[in-house]
Design an enzyme around this catalytic site. Structure first.
Site, PDB file in Angstrom:
ATOM      1  N   GLY A  12     -34.293   5.307   4.525  1.00 34.90           N
ATOM      2  CA  GLY A  12     -34.486   6.511   5.528  1.00 34.90           C
ATOM      3  C   GLY A  12     -32.828   6.443   6.029  1.00 34.90           C
ATOM      4  N   GLU A 190     -35.225   9.403  20.676  1.00 28.37           N
ATOM      5  CA  GLU A 190     -36.316   9.821  19.607  1.00 28.37           C
ATOM      6  C   GLU A 190     -37.245  10.733  20.579  1.00 28.37           C
ATOM      7  OE1 GLU A 190     -37.937   6.794  16.980  1.00 28.37           O
ATOM      8  OE2 GLU A 190     -36.016   5.276  17.327  1.00 28.37           O
ATOM      9  N   LYS A 205     -33.899  -7.624  20.681  1.00 25.81           N
ATOM     10  CA  LYS A 205     -32.576  -8.046  20.516  1.00 25.81           C
ATOM     11  C   LYS A 205     -32.089  -9.332  21.334  1.00 25.81           C
ATOM     12  CE  LYS A 205     -31.409  -3.355  19.266  1.00 25.81           C
ATOM     13  NZ  LYS A 205     -30.833  -2.247  19.616  1.00 25.81           N
TER      14      LYS A 205
END
Lengths: 440, 440
Positions: A12, A190, A205
């Protein structure tokens, strides 16, 4: 010497970046790594598109297991994402004796313990620089650059989508919903932005950094996660007037009682460098007992910035490829048999300071009631700002906003006081409470 | 497994920091490194003071060669400084098969090629994270974290003394001499501050970064070096009004013609993060073709920040100690047989933009003369500011200051135009010219 051969699972945005940068900089990378590094095989469901991206010399298949089974492949690059098939394929690659490079923060934050144990057993590396803060080499800094230090805390802007939205809210005085729509239109968020705006991505994270900094297992399920969806434009303005910016921070901190691991909006003094990190940029501040404060800044996402980190891992593996396993840099900075089992603190035991905003009746005695509650719990006040009633405008001329910055206090204590404060008849609306990190 | 034994040559400020941090964090460092790291021997001329610093268990000698000759010592830490005896001892340690860790930027910038070649021949590591930007792991970022990238340029605030002085000049409107005296009184500048304020120290560091970024030999003798001693308070003010800060930057840049390597005061847009690095802090901006802009920030000097970098090197060596030499991370990021011989550009071939300040007669036609010269050489103007004559005060009511920001131009061309401009009868004082780096 024969080139290292890597196989790509999923081509991608990031995978395309990895392929393109490896092609473009292949001579320079070979000079650094000591031997060539080539992607010779790609697995993707859309084989036609994949083949058009990499050209005719690279073998393209629709079955990821064919890459893992290929004896010529030294390193498997997992860029599929998610916890499902990606987990299975990473485990199978490890069992097949392949080194693995992955950008999959969700996978590592949730299943990292199992994955790193398998890799250690099998004597292969699992490298993941791209999983945290994109192109910023923060994993390497924590794992190798700051090894002298007892890390005290880490605070990072580690989600570009939310930092972009917060920057827009501040710059243009927008409300969250409007800024989110802007971010979506501009490609910074998104269509389903939940993982970003609710803080989940940042928490993945922070979880990984926490493990590396403190030598503890990854434990995403213990992280406190709060997003930015409830932030109002007026809070950003008020914070500004007090000399603060509001940022979504991923924080992990060592305390005498355990490790804090939390993601939530935080006031940060405007004069701190990290407060001036705007737009989709990322930055991580690390406090070590010897080095003091260091900060690492750069692009936290995007095709080539993320590819930069993936390829750094490929080079690391190439440089160390023939090393005996006992002397390899350990995955989580500490040797596997040296992991500690320090607990992750519940949020109520976290000590921090606060920004409070109260809509109160504009009448005598209100201030005494509110400050009396704080004083009674031993919570001292750092600063206070009272808005003039007329500035609020509208029908509420008999109301006023009271903003309070507190010094440090245990969150459990603050929760109790807030409940009492909210019950006061002179407090006319839900109290806004935002944590404040001085980062000093 | 037996602990790694290190011997310290020189126990001043940094050496004391190394010893103390290793002692304080020894358990945690061992967890990271996989085995203990101990300083078991110290050489210092003042043996009594040295012994009092490290206690009775460490062997203290006044002869550095006794440390190098000790077969139990695995790593020699050189903290003597300078080009003289330090160079000899480092070469002898390498010949004796010892790994070397050094913070000596002057030595490496001038004699690095010889030292790294000897180390490669002998199969030992020479590690030097502490030589550039103190505790910031910038060497590791460049050598390992950004290996995917074709590095385009590096610009750093890499001398804390001068950044402190510049910050004081801006904050308090001080002239250089006054700010320097303040810095000396506060311990931010040495009694003989020449290496710092003349840019030599920054140039040593820029030279080392240049070699690592571009795979070229260290060549300090080719660096352009200009300090801050001629900066006036009024230039800092004018730059401010135009939206710029003045910083002493170490810059190295890859161009189609060669590599730029230069240290000089530079205007930097105030909105850049690095422009807001104040006081004695350091920061390095790296531009890579894949990752884009990254920045690394922290303390560039001091006992424990520098010790943090020295110990990171000790850990690296420990982790890689038993590795076969062919697969070790190369000293200068590129394999020794892969060094390129790209030339370092003379300053005249550097292309940059400029801030010019001209004291001119306040009369018709002056502006046309000055801008005509620039236009004639194809130098376009980015911005201009003309001070009102009365603002200058004093006897010079018929004079005025003209400030010009230019777009990019070759420095050789600019030099020619400046000579012509200076010769104009309406230009009443030496022209001030400061280079401007947009860092965009």
């Amino acid at each position: 010497m024969k080139a290292i051969q890597a196989g790509l699972l999923g081509i991608g945005t990031v995978g395309t970046g990895v392929y393109n940068v490896l092609q473009r900089n292949q001579a320079e990378i070979k000079r650094r790594a000591g031997r060539g590094i080539e992607i010779t095989m790609v697995a993707d469901l859309d084989t036609a598109r994949a083949q058009s991206l990499v050209g005719p010399d690279v073998k393209v298949v629709n079955d990821a297991r064919a890459v893992i089974a290929n004896p010529d492949i030294d390193i498997v690059i997992e860029l599929i994402g998610g916890y499902g098939i990606a987990r299975q394929l990473v485990m199978e690659a490890i069992e097949a004796g392949k080194h693995v490079v992955t950008a999959n923060k969700a996978l590592l934050a949730v299943h990292g313990t199992e994955i790193f144990a398998a890799a250690h057993r099998r004597g292969v590396m699992v490298a993941f620089e791209a999983a945290v803060a994109g192109g910023i080499p923060i994993i390497k800094a924590l794992r190798e650059g700051l090894t002298a230090n007892s890390i005290e805390w880490i605070a990072g802007i580690i989600n570009g989508t939310t930092n972009f939205i917060l920057s827009e809210m501040r710059d243009k005085g927008l409300d969250f919903d409007v800024a989110l729509k802007d971010a979506q239109r501009l490609g910074y968020a998104e269509a389903d932005p939940t993982f970003d705006i609710e803080g989940v991505d940042a928490a993945h994270k922070a979880t990984i950094m926490s493990a590396i900094a403190f030598g503890i297992p990854v434990q995403f399920d213990k992280a406190y996660v709060e997003g930015i969806t409830k932030l109002g434009a007026q809070d950003i303005r008020y914070a500004e007037q007090l000399g603060y910016r509001i940022k979504l921070l991923g924080i992990t901190k060592r305390t005498s009682k355990g490790v804090e691991l939390r993601v939530h909006p935080s006031l940060v003094p405007a004069k701190r460098l990290i407060a001036n990190v705007e737009g989709a940029m990322n930055a991580v501040v690390v406090q070590g007992d010897a080095v003091g404060t260091t900060m690492y800044y750069g692009k936290g996402a995007g095709s080539e910035p993320t590819a930069s980190a993936v390829i750094a891992d490929l080079v690391d593996i190439t440089r160390l490829h023939t090393v005996d396993a006992a002397n390899r840099v350990p995955h989580l900075a500490f040797q596997p048999d040296q992991m500690s089992d320090a607990v992750v603190l519940p949020m109520a035991d976290v000590v921090t300071s606060y920004y409070l905003r109260l809509r109160v009746a504009d009448q005598a005695g209100v201030l005494a009631q509110v400050t009396g509650l704080l004083a009674g719990a031993g919570i001292s006040i750092d600063a206070m700002l009272q808005r003039q009633a007329q500035e609020l405008g509208g029908a509420g001329a008999t109301q006023t906003d009271l903003i309070i910055l507190t010094h440090n206090v245990r969150e459990g204590t603050m929760n109790e006081i807030l409940a009492k404060m909210q019950a006061l008849p002179t407090v006319l609306a839900p109290i806004v409470r935002i944590r404040k990190e001085e980062l000093a």
